[in-house]
Design an enzyme around this catalytic site. Structure first.
Site, PDB file in Angstrom:
ATOM      1  N   LYS A  34       0.837  -1.194   0.000  1.00 41.45           N
ATOM      2  CA  LYS A  34       0.000   0.000   0.000  1.00 41.45           C
ATOM      3  C   LYS A  34       0.879   1.254   0.000  1.00 41.45           C
ATOM      4  O   LYS A  34       2.025   1.216   0.434  1.00 41.45           O
ATOM      5  CB  LYS A  34      -0.884  -0.035   1.256  1.00 41.45           C
ATOM      6  CG  LYS A  34      -2.028   0.960   1.289  1.00 41.45           C
ATOM      7  CD  LYS A  34      -2.898   0.673   2.520  1.00 41.45           C
ATOM      8  CE  LYS A  34      -4.053   1.662   2.585  1.00 41.45           C
ATOM      9  NZ  LYS A  34      -3.612   3.040   2.844  1.00 41.45           N
ATOM     10  N   GLY A  35       0.360   2.370  -0.477  1.00 44.10           N
ATOM     11  CA  GLY A  35       1.133   3.612  -0.487  1.00 44.10           C
ATOM     12  C   GLY A  35       1.486   4.082   0.920  1.00 44.10           C
ATOM     13  O   GLY A  35       0.693   3.948   1.847  1.00 44.10           O
ATOM     14  N   VAL A  37       3.880   2.965   3.059  1.00 36.42           N
ATOM     15  CA  VAL A  37       4.294   2.000   4.087  1.00 36.42           C
ATOM     16  C   VAL A  37       5.810   1.767   4.105  1.00 36.42           C
ATOM     17  O   VAL A  37       6.314   0.985   4.905  1.00 36.42           O
ATOM     18  CB  VAL A  37       3.566   0.637   3.915  1.00 36.42           C
ATOM     19  CG1 VAL A  37       2.073   0.803   4.109  1.00 36.42           C
ATOM     20  CG2 VAL A  37       3.872   0.011   2.550  1.00 36.42           C
ATOM     21  N   LYS A  39       7.843   1.274   1.041  1.00 37.83           N
ATOM     22  CA  LYS A  39       8.304   0.378  -0.037  1.00 37.83           C
ATOM     23  C   LYS A  39       9.660   0.803  -0.579  1.00 37.83           C
ATOM     24  O   LYS A  39      10.546  -0.015  -0.770  1.00 37.83           O
ATOM     25  CB  LYS A  39       7.303   0.364  -1.201  1.00 37.83           C
ATOM     26  CG  LYS A  39       5.970  -0.261  -0.916  1.00 37.83           C
ATOM     27  CD  LYS A  39       5.143  -0.411  -2.189  1.00 37.83           C
ATOM     28  CE  LYS A  39       4.937   0.917  -2.892  1.00 37.83           C
ATOM     29  NZ  LYS A  39       4.164   1.883  -2.116  1.00 37.83           N
ATOM     30  N   THR A  40       9.802   2.103  -0.845  1.00 38.76           N
ATOM     31  CA  THR A  40      11.047   2.578  -1.463  1.00 38.76           C
ATOM     32  C   THR A  40      12.232   2.366  -0.532  1.00 38.76           C
ATOM     33  O   THR A  40      13.296   1.893  -0.952  1.00 38.76           O
ATOM     34  CB  THR A  40      10.925   4.063  -1.844  1.00 38.76           C
ATOM     35  OG1 THR A  40       9.885   4.207  -2.815  1.00 38.76           O
ATOM     36  CG2 THR A  40      12.224   4.585  -2.437  1.00 38.76           C
ATOM     37  N   THR A  41      12.060   2.701   0.749  1.00 40.56           N
ATOM     38  CA  THR A  41      13.136   2.492   1.723  1.00 40.56           C
ATOM     39  C   THR A  41      13.509   1.017   1.787  1.00 40.56           C
ATOM     40  O   THR A  41      14.693   0.663   1.817  1.00 40.56           O
ATOM     41  CB  THR A  41      12.696   2.976   3.119  1.00 40.56           C
ATOM     42  OG1 THR A  41      12.333   4.356   3.037  1.00 40.56           O
ATOM     43  CG2 THR A  41      13.822   2.824   4.129  1.00 40.56           C
ATOM     44  N   ASP A  63       7.088   3.213  -9.970  1.00 38.87           N
ATOM     45  CA  ASP A  63       6.090   4.080  -9.330  1.00 38.87           C
ATOM     46  C   ASP A  63       6.174   5.460  -9.961  1.00 38.87           C
ATOM     47  O   ASP A  63       7.242   6.070  -9.976  1.00 38.87           O
ATOM     48  CB  ASP A  63       6.390   4.164  -7.827  1.00 38.87           C
ATOM     49  CG  ASP A  63       5.326   4.924  -7.051  1.00 38.87           C
ATOM     50  OD1 ASP A  63       4.519   5.637  -7.687  1.00 38.87           O
ATOM     51  OD2 ASP A  63       5.313   4.807  -5.817  1.00 38.87           O
ATOM     52  N   GLU A 245      -1.467  -1.998  10.695  1.00 36.66           N
ATOM     53  CA  GLU A 245      -2.771  -1.344  10.774  1.00 36.66           C
ATOM     54  C   GLU A 245      -3.754  -2.133   9.917  1.00 36.66           C
ATOM     55  O   GLU A 245      -3.357  -2.842   8.992  1.00 36.66           O
ATOM     56  CB  GLU A 245      -2.692   0.104  10.278  1.00 36.66           C
ATOM     57  CG  GLU A 245      -1.881   1.013  11.176  1.00 36.66           C
ATOM     58  CD  GLU A 245      -1.846   2.456  10.673  1.00 36.66           C
ATOM     59  OE1 GLU A 245      -2.535   2.763   9.679  1.00 36.66           O
ATOM     60  OE2 GLU A 245      -1.122   3.264  11.271  1.00 36.66           O
ATOM     61  N   ASN A 272       6.798  -2.395   8.680  1.00 35.47           N
ATOM     62  CA  ASN A 272       7.521  -1.169   9.023  1.00 35.47           C
ATOM     63  C   ASN A 272       6.819  -0.360  10.114  1.00 35.47           C
ATOM     64  O   ASN A 272       5.667  -0.596  10.444  1.00 35.47           O
ATOM     65  CB  ASN A 272       7.680  -0.289   7.773  1.00 35.47           C
ATOM     66  CG  ASN A 272       8.849  -0.719   6.901  1.00 35.47           C
ATOM     67  OD1 ASN A 272       9.868  -1.189   7.403  1.00 35.47           O
ATOM     68  ND2 ASN A 272       8.716  -0.578   5.596  1.00 35.47           N
TER      69      ASN A 272
END
Length: 340
Positions: A34-35, A37, A39-41, A63, A245, A272
């Site tokens: 999901k946006g 959260v 992902k890139t890291t 992305d 969550e 995360n």
């Protein structure tokens, strides 16, 4: 539920991504969720760890928001570029819209649309954009171009939010539909177009519509081959990223079910932004949030007992720049131990 790859006699899935690093047959690694959260890291950190054990690693952002440049503090574009401080780790950011323009052009180096002189450039572009998921398909067309011209041992995808990613993985079907439509148009208008193009000197490079369609068919065959690799668990895996969550957990479950239906291997989840308040802490918000996170962590443990579930802490500062990413990446392979 998705099948996990259990190595050796180890039935307890260790809470790290070490199994991904150890699986030296892997060629494609997707990182998605999901946006917002992380992902890139996570994808940057995983690529850093892979660079320690593999000859060459390519990190690709599909992305549209493109955060790789921000993460490393270095500008990336549609051409693969070495990341500062590394000799075997490169990155690139794909612009799907630019890829469509490239595909409609014939590759004569001038970037001109061969249909423009016929007043058909906009029509062909509208046709391309009208196909659902075509931006994901074009992203992969760009990826294939890079993969065929450059040699990387493993490729890590920093994917778009969940919906885009799932469509991205369905791109062979999308391309086949597009080719069917183009073939239909070619049957109807091909002779007329060829005669018009002949009068105008033809397409750049002396091509005709049939040759253009042959190139598209060749691309489809290449994509089919890659799609076969995607469904091979020895060559491809998907790392899910989430936070503890409800909405993120729900999205992760939906994504894992869809990946399973596509026969794409997934056996790793990175959770995360976890809070680890010290004992006796008087921060009520921290304690309440940790209690909520623990509820969803317990659900993750129950749902995905055959997955490597990696627990990553909420940090006090942003993870940006080579040093901070390297520090964060260590926690992907060495379980985080909260201070007492």
């Amino acid at each position: 539920m998705s099948s996990a790859v259990v190595h050796g006699d180890d039935l307890d899935m260790e809470p790290t991504l070490q199994s991904v690093l150890n699986q030296n047959t892997l060629r494609w690694i997707f990182v998605g969720g999901k946006g917002g959260v992380g992902k890139t890291t996570t994808s940057c950190s995983l690529a850093i760890q892979l660079a320690k054990v593999r000859k060459s690693v390519l990190l690709i952002s599909t992305d549209p928001a493109h955060n790789l440049s921000d993460a490393f503090g270095q500008k990336f574009g549609k051409e693969a570029r070495l990341i500062d401080g590394y000799s075997n780790l490169s990155a690139m950011e794909i612009d799907p819209n630019g890829s469509i323009q490239d595909l409609l052009a014939t590759g004569d180096g001038q970037g001109e649309d061969p249909m423009a002189g016929l007043g058909m450039g906009n029509m062909m572009q509208d046709l391309a954009f009208s196909i659902p998921g075509v931006d994901e398909a074009m992203s992969f067309a760009e990826v294939l171009k890079q993969v065929k011209s450059l040699s990387y041992e493993v490729i890590v995808f920093d994917t778009a939010p969940t919906g885009h990613t799932l469509r991205f993985l369905q791109f062979p079907t999308v391309l086949e539909k597009a080719l069917a439509k183009l073939s239909q148009l070619s049957t109807q208008f091909g002779p007329m177009l060829n005669s018009i193009l002949g009068a105008r000197g033809g397409l750049p490079g002396g091509q005709n519509m049939d040759e253009l369609l042959q190139k598209m068919e060749s691309l489809r065959e290449t994509i089919s081959e890659v799609n076969t690799q995607f469904k091979n668990p020895d060559m491809t895996t998907f790392v899910c990223v989430c936070i503890a969550e409800f909405l993120s957990l729900y999205e992760t479950e939906r994504m894992i079910q869809e990946l399973t239906s596509y026969n794409i291997d997934t056996h790793s989840i990175v959770v995360n932004q976890l809070l680890f308040p010290k004992e006796g802490s008087d921060c009520e918000q921290c304690t309440a949030r940790r209690k909520m996170q623990k509820k969803y962590l317990d659900q993750i443990e129950e749902l995905y007992e055959d997955f490597n579930v990696v627990r990553m802490p909420m940090l006090v500062e942003e993870v940006r720049g080579k040093e901070k990413l390297e520090k964060f990446s260590e926690m992907l392979v060495t379980p985080y131990v909260p201070p007492q």
